[in-house]
Scaffold this motif. Sequence first.
Motif, mmCIF file in Angstrom:
data_model
loop_
_atom_site.group_PDB
_atom_site.id
_atom_site.type_symbol
_atom_site.label_atom_id
_atom_site.label_comp_id
_atom_site.label_asym_id
_atom_site.label_seq_id
_atom_site.Cartn_x
_atom_site.Cartn_y
_atom_site.Cartn_z
ATOM 1 N N PRO A 1 0.831 -1.213 0.000
ATOM 2 C CA PRO A 1 0.000 0.000 0.000
ATOM 3 C C PRO A 1 0.856 1.248 0.000
ATOM 4 O O PRO A 1 1.982 1.242 0.500
ATOM 5 C CB PRO A 1 -0.809 -0.134 1.298
ATOM 6 N N GLY A 2 0.298 2.307 -0.581
ATOM 7 C CA GLY A 2 1.021 3.571 -0.583
ATOM 8 C C GLY A 2 1.183 4.094 0.839
ATOM 9 O O GLY A 2 0.423 3.741 1.746
ATOM 10 N N ASP A 3 2.195 4.901 1.031
ATOM 11 C CA ASP A 3 2.405 5.469 2.362
ATOM 12 C C ASP A 3 2.808 6.934 2.206
ATOM 13 O O ASP A 3 2.718 7.503 1.106
ATOM 14 C CB ASP A 3 3.461 4.682 3.143
ATOM 15 N N SER A 4 3.258 7.541 3.268
ATOM 16 C CA SER A 4 3.573 8.966 3.221
ATOM 17 C C SER A 4 4.788 9.276 2.351
ATOM 18 O O SER A 4 5.077 10.445 2.086
ATOM 19 C CB SER A 4 3.812 9.487 4.650
ATOM 20 N N SER A 5 5.506 8.229 1.888
ATOM 21 C CA SER A 5 6.668 8.479 1.037
ATOM 22 C C SER A 5 6.264 8.866 -0.386
ATOM 23 O O SER A 5 7.108 9.294 -1.179
ATOM 24 C CB SER A 5 7.570 7.243 0.991
ATOM 25 N N SER A 6 4.974 8.678 -0.724
ATOM 26 C CA SER A 6 4.483 9.045 -2.051
ATOM 27 C C SER A 6 3.364 10.072 -1.917
ATOM 28 O O SER A 6 2.408 9.850 -1.172
ATOM 29 C CB SER A 6 3.950 7.813 -2.800
ATOM 30 N N SER A 7 3.485 11.177 -2.658
ATOM 31 C CA SER A 7 2.468 12.225 -2.616
ATOM 32 C C SER A 7 1.867 12.409 -4.002
ATOM 33 O O SER A 7 2.599 12.469 -4.998
ATOM 34 C CB SER A 7 3.077 13.557 -2.167
ATOM 35 N N VAL A 8 0.532 12.484 -4.058
ATOM 36 C CA VAL A 8 -0.156 12.752 -5.319
ATOM 37 C C VAL A 8 -0.218 14.268 -5.522
ATOM 38 O O VAL A 8 -0.625 15.005 -4.628
ATOM 39 C CB VAL A 8 -1.577 12.162 -5.305
ATOM 40 N N MET A 9 0.223 14.702 -6.695
ATOM 41 C CA MET A 9 0.263 16.131 -7.001
ATOM 42 C C MET A 9 -0.749 16.429 -8.105
ATOM 43 O O MET A 9 -0.544 16.075 -9.274
ATOM 44 C CB MET A 9 1.674 16.530 -7.458
ATOM 45 N N GLN A 10 -1.853 17.061 -7.761
ATOM 46 C CA GLN A 10 -2.863 17.426 -8.765
ATOM 47 C C GLN A 10 -2.367 18.625 -9.583
ATOM 48 O O GLN A 10 -1.690 19.513 -9.066
ATOM 49 C CB GLN A 10 -4.174 17.792 -8.079
ATOM 50 N N GLY A 11 -2.722 18.625 -10.884
ATOM 51 C CA GLY A 11 -2.296 19.737 -11.732
ATOM 52 C C GLY A 11 -0.859 19.635 -12.181
ATOM 53 O O GLY A 11 -0.268 20.630 -12.623
ATOM 54 N N HIS A 12 -0.260 18.450 -12.071
ATOM 55 C CA HIS A 12 1.115 18.205 -12.521
ATOM 56 C C HIS A 12 1.157 16.878 -13.275
ATOM 57 O O HIS A 12 0.283 16.026 -13.103
ATOM 58 C CB HIS A 12 2.095 18.102 -11.348
ATOM 59 N N PHE A 13 2.179 16.707 -14.098
ATOM 60 C CA PHE A 13 2.487 15.372 -14.617
ATOM 61 C C PHE A 13 3.984 15.163 -14.525
ATOM 62 O O PHE A 13 4.760 16.128 -14.416
ATOM 63 C CB PHE A 13 1.971 15.197 -16.054
ATOM 64 N N GLU A 14 4.373 13.900 -14.541
ATOM 65 C CA GLU A 14 5.789 13.563 -14.409
ATOM 66 C C GLU A 14 6.407 13.345 -15.776
ATOM 67 O O GLU A 14 5.908 12.544 -16.576
ATOM 68 C CB GLU A 14 5.961 12.294 -13.557
ATOM 69 N N LYS A 15 7.478 14.037 -16.047
ATOM 70 C CA LYS A 15 8.200 13.809 -17.297
ATOM 71 C C LYS A 15 8.967 12.488 -17.228
ATOM 72 O O LYS A 15 9.211 11.970 -16.130
ATOM 73 C CB LYS A 15 9.189 14.954 -17.548
ATOM 74 N N GLY A 16 9.360 11.965 -18.385
ATOM 75 C CA GLY A 16 10.197 10.776 -18.402
ATOM 76 C C GLY A 16 11.532 11.071 -17.714
ATOM 77 O O GLY A 16 12.002 12.215 -17.712
ATOM 78 N N ASN A 17 12.134 10.043 -17.126
ATOM 79 C CA ASN A 17 13.373 10.261 -16.365
ATOM 80 C C ASN A 17 14.626 10.054 -17.209
ATOM 81 O O ASN A 17 15.696 9.736 -16.693
ATOM 82 C CB ASN A 17 13.411 9.353 -15.130
ATOM 83 N N VAL A 18 14.484 10.243 -18.532
ATOM 84 C CA VAL A 18 15.634 10.082 -19.435
ATOM 85 C C VAL A 18 16.600 11.249 -19.266
ATOM 86 O O VAL A 18 16.183 12.412 -19.299
ATOM 87 C CB VAL A 18 15.155 10.015 -20.898
ATOM 88 N N GLN A 19 17.866 10.937 -19.078
ATOM 89 C CA GLN A 19 18.914 11.955 -19.000
ATOM 90 C C GLN A 19 19.503 12.116 -20.400
ATOM 91 O O GLN A 19 20.337 11.319 -20.830
ATOM 92 C CB GLN A 19 19.993 11.529 -18.001
ATOM 93 N N THR A 20 19.054 13.144 -21.092
ATOM 94 C CA THR A 20 19.381 13.286 -22.516
ATOM 95 C C THR A 20 20.887 13.303 -22.781
ATOM 96 O O THR A 20 21.379 12.581 -23.660
ATOM 97 C CB THR A 20 18.758 14.575 -23.073
ATOM 98 N N LEU A 21 21.628 14.111 -22.041
ATOM 99 C CA LEU A 21 23.066 14.231 -22.281
ATOM 100 C C LEU A 21 23.769 12.898 -22.051
ATOM 101 O O LEU A 21 24.627 12.478 -22.836
ATOM 102 C CB LEU A 21 23.658 15.309 -21.361
ATOM 103 N N HIS A 22 23.359 12.217 -20.981
ATOM 104 C CA HIS A 22 23.960 10.920 -20.661
ATOM 105 C C HIS A 22 23.664 9.904 -21.774
ATOM 106 O O HIS A 22 24.556 9.146 -22.190
ATOM 107 C CB HIS A 22 23.404 10.419 -19.331
ATOM 108 N N GLU A 23 22.425 9.915 -22.254
ATOM 109 C CA GLU A 23 22.046 8.955 -23.305
ATOM 110 C C GLU A 23 22.774 9.250 -24.618
ATOM 111 O O GLU A 23 23.197 8.325 -25.323
ATOM 112 C CB GLU A 23 20.527 8.990 -23.534
ATOM 113 N N MET A 24 22.932 10.535 -24.951
ATOM 114 C CA MET A 24 23.644 10.888 -26.181
ATOM 115 C C MET A 24 25.109 10.456 -26.096
ATOM 116 O O MET A 24 25.688 9.979 -27.077
ATOM 117 C CB MET A 24 23.546 12.395 -26.410
ATOM 118 N N THR A 25 25.681 10.615 -24.906
ATOM 119 C CA THR A 25 27.074 10.181 -24.712
ATOM 120 C C THR A 25 27.180 8.667 -24.899
ATOM 121 O O THR A 25 28.103 8.163 -25.550
ATOM 122 C CB THR A 25 27.560 10.570 -23.303
ATOM 123 N N ASP A 26 26.220 7.940 -24.317
ATOM 124 C CA ASP A 26 26.212 6.477 -24.472
ATOM 125 C C ASP A 26 26.054 6.074 -25.936
ATOM 126 O O ASP A 26 26.676 5.108 -26.406
ATOM 127 C CB ASP A 26 25.061 5.876 -23.653
#
Length: 246
Positions: free
Chosen positions: A189-214
């Motif tokens: 179950p979810g706990d206080s470590s996770s918060s729902v944020m209304q009016g926001h969305f999460e971007k992908g966690n891709v690190q562009t510079l790191h990926e281009m280097t790879d």
Amino acid sequence: MMDRLQAHMQAMQMFSRAQEVTANNLANINTPGFKSDKLFHKLLTEQVDGQTVTRTVPMQHISLAQGELEPTGNDFDFAINGPGFFMVDDGGEAQLTRNGRFQLDSDGYLRTKNGANVMGTAGHIHIPEFFHGMNNGQMEAQLEVAKDGTIRINDEVYDQIRVVRVEDPSTLERRGNARFSAEGITLLPGDSSSSVMQGHFEKGNVQTLHEMTDLMRNMQMFEAQQRAMRTTDEMLSQTTNQLGRF
């Protein structure tokens, strides 16, 4: 020399696989809630024809690092700040996602962009009163979602968005770019470590510079192995020709 050729071939296969993973990460830079893949190599030792053979095998895991939260002001956009996941029902299959760009359908059900039902603590989230208020031009209906996912309409509690955690992230199995199957894995179950944020969305966690280097490094390493393989092949041909003279 044949062993050397085989080693070059395995290395080229690994760099080719790494290139595929990197390319897929870059292709999903703009996918909300996307979690990138990371490649690592594992040494395996096995017995082949009575001989001990050690080889390197490419493995991959999903990075669950937090993506940047983008404010939108849309009441039906949600993000999770923390390790939790939203649960959705896609045609009867329970799935997990970090893509909280939801919408309200014509029947008042909260759904993902491709029609999967968003799950609350009481099942599919259904808020028809809010929908009817919009249809009748009665915009006084106020939808508010608290950080624990509790849904309130005009201060009246309606439901709660279900947020869960995964006990072992290595058991996650992709269902599309921003979904994972919830079947057969242990959910907490979810706990206080996770918060729902209304009016926001999460971007992908891709690190562009790191990926281009790879991307560039993988290409250079692949080409280096290709040249080495060509050289080994030429040496093998010369050796075979010289032996043929005797």
